[in-house]
Motif scaffolding. Structure first.
Motif, PDB file in Angstrom:
ATOM      1  N   ASN A  62      16.685   2.890  -8.260  1.00  0.00           N
ATOM      2  CA  ASN A  62      16.677   3.142  -9.709  1.00  0.00           C
ATOM      3  C   ASN A  62      16.664   1.846 -10.508  1.00  0.00           C
ATOM      4  O   ASN A  62      16.036   1.754 -11.550  1.00  0.00           O
ATOM      5  CB  ASN A  62      17.899   3.984 -10.106  1.00  0.00           C
ATOM      6  CG  ASN A  62      17.681   5.451  -9.783  1.00  0.00           C
ATOM      7  OD1 ASN A  62      16.550   5.887  -9.582  1.00  0.00           O
ATOM      8  ND2 ASN A  62      18.769   6.203  -9.708  1.00  0.00           N
ATOM      9  N   GLU A  63      17.365   0.833  -9.988  1.00  0.00           N
ATOM     10  CA  GLU A  63      17.428  -0.437 -10.710  1.00  0.00           C
ATOM     11  C   GLU A  63      16.064  -1.113 -10.819  1.00  0.00           C
ATOM     12  O   GLU A  63      15.726  -1.691 -11.845  1.00  0.00           O
ATOM     13  CB  GLU A  63      18.384  -1.399 -10.001  1.00  0.00           C
ATOM     14  CG  GLU A  63      19.847  -1.123 -10.307  1.00  0.00           C
ATOM     15  CD  GLU A  63      20.769  -1.902  -9.371  1.00  0.00           C
ATOM     16  OE1 GLU A  63      20.325  -2.925  -8.792  1.00  0.00           O
ATOM     17  OE2 GLU A  63      21.922  -1.458  -9.195  1.00  0.00           O
ATOM     18  N   TYR A  64      15.308  -1.059  -9.735  1.00  0.00           N
ATOM     19  CA  TYR A  64      14.058  -1.823  -9.713  1.00  0.00           C
ATOM     20  C   TYR A  64      12.841  -1.035 -10.183  1.00  0.00           C
ATOM     21  O   TYR A  64      11.856  -1.603 -10.619  1.00  0.00           O
ATOM     22  CB  TYR A  64      13.803  -2.382  -8.307  1.00  0.00           C
ATOM     23  CG  TYR A  64      14.714  -3.549  -7.983  1.00  0.00           C
ATOM     24  CD1 TYR A  64      14.284  -4.867  -8.157  1.00  0.00           C
ATOM     25  CD2 TYR A  64      16.015  -3.339  -7.568  1.00  0.00           C
ATOM     26  CE1 TYR A  64      15.117  -5.935  -7.890  1.00  0.00           C
ATOM     27  CE2 TYR A  64      16.873  -4.388  -7.298  1.00  0.00           C
ATOM     28  CZ  TYR A  64      16.420  -5.683  -7.459  1.00  0.00           C
ATOM     29  OH  TYR A  64      17.255  -6.747  -7.203  1.00  0.00           O
ATOM     30  N   PHE A  65      12.919   0.300 -10.040  1.00  0.00           N
ATOM     31  CA  PHE A  65      11.717   1.084 -10.312  1.00  0.00           C
ATOM     32  C   PHE A  65      11.770   1.842 -11.632  1.00  0.00           C
ATOM     33  O   PHE A  65      10.780   2.407 -12.040  1.00  0.00           O
ATOM     34  CB  PHE A  65      11.428   2.052  -9.157  1.00  0.00           C
ATOM     35  CG  PHE A  65      10.764   1.388  -7.979  1.00  0.00           C
ATOM     36  CD1 PHE A  65       9.385   1.468  -7.810  1.00  0.00           C
ATOM     37  CD2 PHE A  65      11.496   0.665  -7.049  1.00  0.00           C
ATOM     38  CE1 PHE A  65       8.762   0.853  -6.736  1.00  0.00           C
ATOM     39  CE2 PHE A  65      10.886   0.052  -5.971  1.00  0.00           C
ATOM     40  CZ  PHE A  65       9.504   0.142  -5.803  1.00  0.00           C
ATOM     41  N   LYS A  66      12.951   1.889 -12.289  1.00  0.00           N
ATOM     42  CA  LYS A  66      12.976   2.708 -13.501  1.00  0.00           C
ATOM     43  C   LYS A  66      13.039   1.859 -14.753  1.00  0.00           C
ATOM     44  O   LYS A  66      13.365   0.715 -14.755  1.00  0.00           O
ATOM     45  CB  LYS A  66      14.176   3.685 -13.449  1.00  0.00           C
ATOM     46  CG  LYS A  66      13.987   4.765 -12.376  1.00  0.00           C
ATOM     47  CD  LYS A  66      12.734   5.641 -12.599  1.00  0.00           C
ATOM     48  CE  LYS A  66      11.944   5.947 -11.325  1.00  0.00           C
ATOM     49  NZ  LYS A  66      12.532   6.929 -10.443  1.00  0.00           N
ATOM     50  N   GLY A  79       5.163  10.403  -6.742  1.00  0.00           N
ATOM     51  CA  GLY A  79       6.216  11.003  -7.565  1.00  0.00           C
ATOM     52  C   GLY A  79       7.038  11.907  -6.690  1.00  0.00           C
ATOM     53  O   GLY A  79       6.523  12.844  -6.089  1.00  0.00           O
ATOM     54  N   ARG A  80       8.303  11.575  -6.555  1.00  0.00           N
ATOM     55  CA  ARG A  80       9.149  12.310  -5.628  1.00  0.00           C
ATOM     56  C   ARG A  80      10.415  12.786  -6.304  1.00  0.00           C
ATOM     57  O   ARG A  80      10.808  12.229  -7.330  1.00  0.00           O
ATOM     58  CB  ARG A  80       9.577  11.365  -4.483  1.00  0.00           C
ATOM     59  CG  ARG A  80       8.607  11.299  -3.344  1.00  0.00           C
ATOM     60  CD  ARG A  80       9.229  10.471  -2.221  1.00  0.00           C
ATOM     61  NE  ARG A  80       8.511  10.674  -0.982  1.00  0.00           N
ATOM     62  CZ  ARG A  80       8.879  10.137   0.184  1.00  0.00           C
ATOM     63  NH1 ARG A  80       9.954   9.368   0.265  1.00  0.00           N
ATOM     64  NH2 ARG A  80       8.183  10.386   1.271  1.00  0.00           N
ATOM     65  N   VAL A  81      11.074  13.742  -5.684  1.00  0.00           N
ATOM     66  CA  VAL A  81      12.383  14.166  -6.189  1.00  0.00           C
ATOM     67  C   VAL A  81      13.443  13.126  -5.835  1.00  0.00           C
ATOM     68  O   VAL A  81      14.265  12.758  -6.664  1.00  0.00           O
ATOM     69  CB  VAL A  81      12.768  15.556  -5.628  1.00  0.00           C
ATOM     70  CG1 VAL A  81      14.213  15.904  -5.988  1.00  0.00           C
ATOM     71  CG2 VAL A  81      11.827  16.620  -6.179  1.00  0.00           C
ATOM     72  N   PHE A 112       0.837  -1.209   0.000  1.00  0.00           N
ATOM     73  CA  PHE A 112       0.000   0.000   0.000  1.00  0.00           C
ATOM     74  C   PHE A 112       0.873   1.260   0.000  1.00  0.00           C
ATOM     75  O   PHE A 112       0.612   2.235  -0.733  1.00  0.00           O
ATOM     76  CB  PHE A 112      -0.913  -0.031   1.248  1.00  0.00           C
ATOM     77  CG  PHE A 112      -1.447   1.309   1.691  1.00  0.00           C
ATOM     78  CD1 PHE A 112      -2.396   1.985   0.935  1.00  0.00           C
ATOM     79  CD2 PHE A 112      -1.010   1.889   2.881  1.00  0.00           C
ATOM     80  CE1 PHE A 112      -2.894   3.212   1.353  1.00  0.00           C
ATOM     81  CE2 PHE A 112      -1.502   3.112   3.303  1.00  0.00           C
ATOM     82  CZ  PHE A 112      -2.450   3.778   2.530  1.00  0.00           C
ATOM     83  N   VAL A 113       1.934   1.236   0.802  1.00  0.00           N
ATOM     84  CA  VAL A 113       2.787   2.408   0.941  1.00  0.00           C
ATOM     85  C   VAL A 113       3.638   2.617  -0.317  1.00  0.00           C
ATOM     86  O   VAL A 113       3.817   3.751  -0.786  1.00  0.00           O
ATOM     87  CB  VAL A 113       3.659   2.288   2.219  1.00  0.00           C
ATOM     88  CG1 VAL A 113       4.734   3.348   2.258  1.00  0.00           C
ATOM     89  CG2 VAL A 113       2.774   2.363   3.467  1.00  0.00           C
ATOM     90  N   VAL A 114       4.136   1.522  -0.873  1.00  0.00           N
ATOM     91  CA  VAL A 114       4.923   1.628  -2.105  1.00  0.00           C
ATOM     92  C   VAL A 114       4.042   2.150  -3.242  1.00  0.00           C
ATOM     93  O   VAL A 114       4.466   2.964  -4.068  1.00  0.00           O
ATOM     94  CB  VAL A 114       5.569   0.268  -2.466  1.00  0.00           C
ATOM     95  CG1 VAL A 114       6.211   0.321  -3.850  1.00  0.00           C
ATOM     96  CG2 VAL A 114       6.610  -0.120  -1.414  1.00  0.00           C
ATOM     97  N   ASP A 115       2.791   1.718  -3.244  1.00  0.00           N
ATOM     98  CA  ASP A 115       1.841   2.219  -4.227  1.00  0.00           C
ATOM     99  C   ASP A 115       1.633   3.733  -4.048  1.00  0.00           C
ATOM    100  O   ASP A 115       1.624   4.491  -5.024  1.00  0.00           O
ATOM    101  CB  ASP A 115       0.519   1.459  -4.056  1.00  0.00           C
ATOM    102  CG  ASP A 115      -0.499   1.849  -5.117  1.00  0.00           C
ATOM    103  OD1 ASP A 115      -0.146   1.764  -6.308  1.00  0.00           O
ATOM    104  OD2 ASP A 115      -1.617   2.258  -4.754  1.00  0.00           O
ATOM    105  N   ALA A 116       1.499   4.139  -2.785  1.00  0.00           N
ATOM    106  CA  ALA A 116       1.348   5.582  -2.506  1.00  0.00           C
ATOM    107  C   ALA A 116       2.573   6.343  -3.008  1.00  0.00           C
ATOM    108  O   ALA A 116       2.468   7.457  -3.546  1.00  0.00           O
ATOM    109  CB  ALA A 116       1.135   5.826  -1.009  1.00  0.00           C
ATOM    110  N   LEU A 117       3.739   5.757  -2.833  1.00  0.00           N
ATOM    111  CA  LEU A 117       4.979   6.382  -3.295  1.00  0.00           C
ATOM    112  C   LEU A 117       4.971   6.535  -4.816  1.00  0.00           C
ATOM    113  O   LEU A 117       5.316   7.602  -5.342  1.00  0.00           O
ATOM    114  CB  LEU A 117       6.180   5.527  -2.871  1.00  0.00           C
ATOM    115  CG  LEU A 117       7.530   5.956  -3.455  1.00  0.00           C
ATOM    116  CD1 LEU A 117       7.993   7.275  -2.848  1.00  0.00           C
ATOM    117  CD2 LEU A 117       8.592   4.883  -3.238  1.00  0.00           C
ATOM    118  N   GLU A 118       4.587   5.471  -5.517  1.00  0.00           N
ATOM    119  CA  GLU A 118       4.609   5.542  -6.982  1.00  0.00           C
ATOM    120  C   GLU A 118       3.609   6.567  -7.488  1.00  0.00           C
ATOM    121  O   GLU A 118       3.869   7.279  -8.454  1.00  0.00           O
ATOM    122  CB  GLU A 118       4.346   4.161  -7.575  1.00  0.00           C
ATOM    123  CG  GLU A 118       5.527   3.227  -7.313  1.00  0.00           C
ATOM    124  CD  GLU A 118       5.469   1.968  -8.169  1.00  0.00           C
ATOM    125  OE1 GLU A 118       6.122   1.938  -9.229  1.00  0.00           O
ATOM    126  OE2 GLU A 118       4.758   1.023  -7.768  1.00  0.00           O
TER     127      GLU A 118
END
Lengths: 421, 421
Positions: B417-421, A179-181, A170-176
């Protein structure tokens, strides 16, 4: 075997509670009640008899932690033991061994043997490192390996462990969606997020949280619920991803308390000054006033080489607004592993922040120390000032054998005394 | 000759206003209006054509000042000129010459010639020093000598002067009734309080304030209304003596504005963190939102050797709550005169506080710089990070030719970066 929170709930006062109540000049029944509620934890593995039991949380003085540990490129147990000596001499209350170099177990055992300070680790670093080294794929890490490393750390006497249980699907989904710097800047958090991405499965520290509670309870190891999604820059501070994780951590605090396990919550990170008060108060509310352990927060991103200072700025304000425990930051932060000198500088700076927060929070002993120092200053009594200085060595080094050269015969204190006394 | 506030009141936009509006990215009419109200001042003596006109006050970025100057024991004009070079190279916006050594006039003229930064002085130091040297009695200082030193400083091109006009008989009486731990810690304030005590007469800077306004108006020298009773320890912070003086300063701000003279107000000093927000807001209200120039405030008394850090903690919060101008504090504060290295450290630390406050106050350029730095950090782009670092030299020195050694192949950024990009 029992735990401090279990005893506190039963109304029992342990020797550790007595010790801390006396040291902190707080009523032991008040302390016991706060431990029962989970608002204070005592860092002490019940296998480690010689550790200094250290209280962290509401109503106590602000504590500071110093991180050490080997890395792949700098991996000498001896160098780390030297740092332990510096840590003890400088007055830090707690240390963490974050080793990811060679012989992690050997380094950890040597550190435990070398000090009476409470010690924390991040078992995920060892488990994750070994998966990366062996398979070059964090996704190949097994739940069994991770949990066996956790138990190994507990059994070896570690007093608290950071576990990033809140990095859930759930949290990783919120992260995706956010969108973060700077995405994720927590090593353990990043490993677990990538593990979720690679396997499609839920974070084992969350899925098997009851099992984790069973392990740590045996040793009365305190859980430090890591903030894997702490902001890595001011821009990301306080976003939905961060708060989503804090909500999960709050649920886990509740479950830990119910199970008789001590827990605290970790906080950021990089946070602009204006966001600090609300953020600290929000974390406290969302986690039912669990002891709050922050890394910084640093108040700007542009000061590599000076992040002990940006952390002291944020840490003082954070502690005034509820943080209980400050993880030191050294001048080497964001650049490399600190050497012993940088470790010392990080500790003194962090002690200043903790003390300034104690003064602001109205701690009587801290206020009295400031007053004694000021009286000595007014009396131009340099020996007495050295007694109260946070760093006697540096004070005397700058003084270089002679009292203040700034104003000489035009000193305001001197002139005033002549005409008014 | 005219003054910036006079022109602003007439609705005229001067070249200095244009320059500052462009540099600060603020509408020139908004700026003009704030100068007319006295909420912003421009530091620039109208005899000094090559100075960088520097705006201080509401809506502008936070500025920092570095103090230099000889003392009886260390009196070398050359050493002070070296410090000017350090100040310019480190990025301070303003400097003050607080010399009390030999040849004060010669040192001041050499400093003026050596820099384009705005310069402030405290003429009372020169007048008071000469009375103490000659008569060993501050009470022997004459009003004529003091005012002639003030005019001499203005005529030599100084852009602003600190004058402790607020140390009146009423205020000294409030001080005596108050009872303090550290009485008076301002040199100028102490001299004037002792002068009042010795002579029984009113502070000439207050009694002949109109005459003072006439002098500085000729040169458009900005008055920096000194806080002679600023607290010298946390215990004294915000007491009746301090607030009594602030009330007097507020009256004097009003009279200066009416006379077409630019003025700002000086603030503390030693202030526990919890007292800073209310104190800054109270000073602003009592002085009709005059630009506020603070020394610190330092948030604990026990950190000699580290008061650049205690000042950065307090200064950031103070600037967030209304202070506009931070006087730097060096590691040598409370111990001795700073050397060039300590001057540099004080400036960088103060710049960090000013920038962190700019970020917290929502300054778009400051926020953008933090974001650019964070993007470079995420991209592991070390050259780009050096561009945005507050101190490129120290950043590169700690890096020592190779990128971060902290996490190596376990770097959170790298893994993510390896897993998410």
């Amino acid at each position: 075997m029992t735990t401090q929170i279990t005893e506190a709930k039963k109304g029992n006062i342990t020797p550790e509670m007595e010790f801390i109540a006396e040291k902190e000049n707080i009523d032991v029944n008040v302390l016991r009640e706060k431990i029962a509620q989970g608002r204070v934890v005592i860092l002490k593995n019940n296998l480690r008899h010689d550790v200094i039991p250290t209280g962290v949380g509401e109503g106590l003085t602000v504590k500071i932690n110093a991180n050490i540990g080997t890395s792949f490129e700098r991996s000498s147990t001896e160098e780390e033991i030297q740092k332990v000596k510096v840590i003890e001499a400088s007055g830090a209350h707690v240390l963490m061994d974050l080793s990811t170099g060679h012989n992690i177990d050997e380094t950890r055992m040597a550190i435990i043997k070398s000090t009476k300070l409470p010690i924390g680790t991040v078992p995920m670093y060892q488990a994750g490192k070994e998966a990366i080294d062996e398979f070059n794929d964090i996704g190949r890490l097994s739940k069994d390996k991770l949990f066996s490393d956790i138990e190994k750390h507990c059994r070896s006497g570690i007093d608290f462990i950071t576990v990033h249980c809140g990095v859930t699907k759930f949290v990783v989904d919120a992260l995706e969606k956010q969108g973060r710097v700077t995405d994720i800047v927590s090593r353990g958090g990043s490993m677990l997020a990538c593990w979720i991405k690679a396997t499609g499965k839920e974070n084992p520290l969350y899925e098997y949280y009851d099992e984790l509670l069973d392990i740590v309870k045996k040793y009365d190891v305190t859980l430090s619920l890591g903030d894997g999604l702490r902001p890595g820059c001011g821009y990301d501070a306080g976003d939905r991803a961060q708060v989503a994780e804090t909500i999960v951590l709050g649920e886990l605090v509740k479950r830990a308390r119910k199970a008789g396990v001590q827990s605290m919550v970790e906080g950021p990170g990089h946070v602009p000054l204006n966001k600090i008060p609300a953020m600290m108060e929000t974390i406290k509310v969302l986690t039912d006033y669990a002891p709050l352990y922050v890394l910084g927060p640093i108040v700007t991103d542009i000061a590599p080489g000076y992040d002990h200072i940006t952390a002291a700025i944020g840490g003082t304000l954070a502690a005034y607004h509820g943080a209980d425990f400050l993880c030191y930051v050294t001048p080497a932060e964001h650049i490399g592993l600190p050497n012993a000198k940088q470790v010392r500088e990080g500790i003194i700076t962090s002690l200043i922040a903790a003390h300034a927060a104690d003064v602001a929070r109205g701690n009587a002993a801290a206020i009295e120390r400031d007053k004694k120092m000021s009286e000595a200053r007014k009396n131009l009594d340099w020996d007495e000032q050295a007694k109260y200085a946070v760093d006697k060595c540096v004070f005397e080094k700058i003084m270089n054998g002679k009292p203040c050269t700034m104003c000489g015969q035009y000193c305001s204190m001197k002139i005033f005394n002549e005409y008014f006394k």
